[in-house]
Write a protein that holds these residues in place. Structure first.
Motif, short mmCIF file in Angstrom:
data_model
loop_
_atom_site.label_atom_id
_atom_site.label_comp_id
_atom_site.label_asym_id
_atom_site.label_seq_id
_atom_site.Cartn_x
_atom_site.Cartn_y
_atom_site.Cartn_z
N ARG A 162 -1.81 2.68 -13.41
CA ARG A 162 -1.28 4.02 -13.58
C ARG A 162 0.24 3.94 -13.68
N LYS A 163 0.82 4.93 -14.31
CA LYS A 163 2.27 5.01 -14.38
C LYS A 163 2.76 5.79 -13.17
N PRO A 164 3.61 5.20 -12.33
CA PRO A 164 4.14 5.95 -11.19
C PRO A 164 5.11 7.02 -11.66
N SER A 165 5.62 7.81 -10.74
CA SER A 165 6.53 8.89 -11.10
C SER A 165 7.78 8.36 -11.79
N SER A 166 8.46 9.21 -12.51
CA SER A 166 9.66 8.79 -13.23
C SER A 166 10.73 8.27 -12.29
N ILE A 167 10.87 8.90 -11.13
CA ILE A 167 11.88 8.44 -10.17
C ILE A 167 11.51 7.07 -9.61
N VAL B 118 0.85 -1.18 0.00
CA VAL B 118 0.00 0.00 0.00
C VAL B 118 0.89 1.24 0.00
N SER B 119 0.92 1.91 -1.14
CA SER B 119 1.72 3.13 -1.29
C SER B 119 0.77 4.32 -1.24
N SER B 120 1.05 5.34 -2.02
CA SER B 120 0.22 6.54 -2.04
C SER B 120 0.57 7.37 -3.27
N ALA B 121 -0.41 8.14 -3.74
CA ALA B 121 -0.13 9.08 -4.82
C ALA B 121 0.89 10.13 -4.37
N GLN B 122 1.07 10.27 -3.08
CA GLN B 122 2.07 11.21 -2.55
C GLN B 122 3.49 10.82 -2.94
N SER C 113 5.76 15.74 5.80
CA SER C 113 5.14 15.42 4.52
C SER C 113 6.15 14.87 3.53
N LYS C 114 7.35 15.46 3.51
CA LYS C 114 8.40 14.96 2.61
C LYS C 114 8.85 13.57 3.03
N ALA C 115 8.95 13.34 4.33
CA ALA C 115 9.35 12.02 4.81
C ALA C 115 8.31 10.97 4.47
N TYR C 116 7.03 11.34 4.56
CA TYR C 116 5.96 10.42 4.19
C TYR C 116 6.02 10.09 2.70
N ALA C 117 6.20 11.12 1.87
CA ALA C 117 6.30 10.91 0.43
C ALA C 117 7.50 10.02 0.10
N GLN C 118 8.61 10.23 0.81
CA GLN C 118 9.80 9.41 0.59
C GLN C 118 9.52 7.94 0.92
N SER C 119 8.82 7.69 2.02
CA SER C 119 8.53 6.31 2.40
C SER C 119 7.61 5.63 1.40
N LYS C 120 6.67 6.39 0.83
CA LYS C 120 5.75 5.82 -0.14
C LYS C 120 6.41 5.62 -1.50
N LEU C 121 7.37 6.47 -1.82
CA LEU C 121 8.19 6.23 -3.01
C LEU C 121 8.98 4.94 -2.84
N ALA C 122 9.51 4.73 -1.65
CA ALA C 122 10.27 3.49 -1.37
C ALA C 122 9.38 2.26 -1.57
N ASN C 123 8.10 2.36 -1.21
CA ASN C 123 7.17 1.24 -1.43
C ASN C 123 7.07 0.88 -2.91
N VAL C 124 7.00 1.90 -3.77
CA VAL C 124 6.89 1.65 -5.20
C VAL C 124 8.19 1.07 -5.75
N LEU C 125 9.31 1.64 -5.36
CA LEU C 125 10.61 1.13 -5.82
C LEU C 125 10.80 -0.31 -5.37
N PHE C 126 10.40 -0.62 -4.15
CA PHE C 126 10.49 -1.98 -3.62
C PHE C 126 9.66 -2.94 -4.47
N THR C 127 8.45 -2.51 -4.82
CA THR C 127 7.57 -3.35 -5.64
C THR C 127 8.22 -3.69 -6.97
N MET C 128 8.78 -2.69 -7.62
CA MET C 128 9.39 -2.89 -8.93
C MET C 128 10.62 -3.81 -8.84
N GLU C 129 11.43 -3.62 -7.80
CA GLU C 129 12.63 -4.44 -7.67
C GLU C 129 12.30 -5.85 -7.22
#
Length: 290
Positions: free
Chosen positions: A258-263, A138-142, A165-181
């Motif tokens: 949906r396509k996640p962010s480029s990063i 469970v990630s987030s659009a953030q 807010s930035k720390a939360y966004a960073q953790s949710k980005l990590a969720n997406v990167l983890f999924t892909m890897e």
């Protein structure tokens, strides 16, 4: 789903509880992994009363403590031969800098790193499902607002420069990167996907956030998506035959790809995060287990 075993983190409240209730109606064997075991037991009893499903167990799990995560995984593996679906749902939000027991920034530690360790520790049971197991993050659009600053993951920049807010966004980005890897490394053995549940009216921002954040969120929450609808995509990814062969993807609150962010699609960054995470949890997860 009656032959499926599903573990859900953070299942005694919010989206996690709603997800558990919905999957209980399908007859699945549920394991509610929660920090407060007493609340988890009350939740299990309430879900049984509501759905008639008596196959609901609880598991003590504190995602801010690597020892607790390893103990929870060991307990699960001792009692369950397989894990069909793992839903990494639990999350935390805070406006002030806090650290996990091992010294990681709390949101990164709970929302991502603890789930990384849990997933890897449970891999023997996940692999027993003969290429049909599912891992759901469970990630987030953030996540689109997030970057990955490896120099901040232990709170190195201090409380003064901390931005919740930035720390939360960073953790949710990590969720997406983890999924892909995870898909790149284990895609032959399991499927894994991540999701944005919507802006859901949970107590996430009422627990550890500051007074202003709590006040604003309390005013907005009645207009947000209710938790039972916020669980839609988690339930869809857990049981729908439409996604049994779909992996490494990001879904929105309407169960649409949906396509996640480029990063979030940066393979080099995903590998670096994985290697960082492996090193971080190495004392709690012998390499030979996965």
């Amino acid at each position: 789903m009656e032959d499926k075993t599903i573990l859900i983190t953070g299942a005694n409240d919010g989206i996690g509880r709603a997800t558990a209730e919905r999957l209980a109606e399908y007859g699945a064997h549920l394991v509610l992994a929660c920090r407060d075991e007493v609340k988890a037991q009350h939740t299990a009893q309430a879900i049984t009363k509501k759905t008639g499903n008596h196959r609901i167990d609880t598991l003590p799990l504190d995602l801010s403590d690597f020892s607790s995560i390893r103990a929870a995984a060991d307990e699960f593996l001792a009692e369950h031969p397989k894990l069909d679906v793992l839903i990494n749902n639990a999350g935390v939000y805070t406006d002030k800098l806090e650290l996990t027991k091992e010294g990681y920034e709390l949101q990164f530690g709970v929302n991502y790193l603890g789930h990384f360790l849990l997933t890897m520790a449970l891999m023997p049971a996940i692999r027993c499902c003969r290429h049909c197991s599912r891992v759901i993050n469970v990630s987030s659009a953030q996540h689109v607002k997030g970057g990955l600053d490896f120099g901040s993951l232990r709170g190195e920049k201090g409380s003064k420069d901390y931005n919740g807010s930035k720390a939360y966004a960073q953790s949710k980005l990590a969720n997406v990167l983890f999924t892909m890897e995870l898909d790149r490394r284990f895609g032959e053995e399991l499927t894994t996907n991540c999701l944005h549940p919507g802006v859901v009216g949970t107590r996430l921002a009422n627990k550890k956030a500051g007074t202003l954040t709590r006040t604003v969120w309390s005013m907005y929450k009645p207009f947000a998506t209710p938790p039972h609808e916020g669980a839609d995509t988690s339930v869809y990814l857990a049981q729908s035959p439409e996604v049994q062969d779909v992996s490494g993807r990001y879904f929105d609150e309407n169960q649409c790809l949906r396509k996640p962010s480029s990063i979030a699609r940066n393979e080099h960054l995903a590998r670096r995060l994985w290697e960082f995470s492996e090193k971080a949890v190495s004392d709690y997860l012998p390499r030979e287990q996965y």
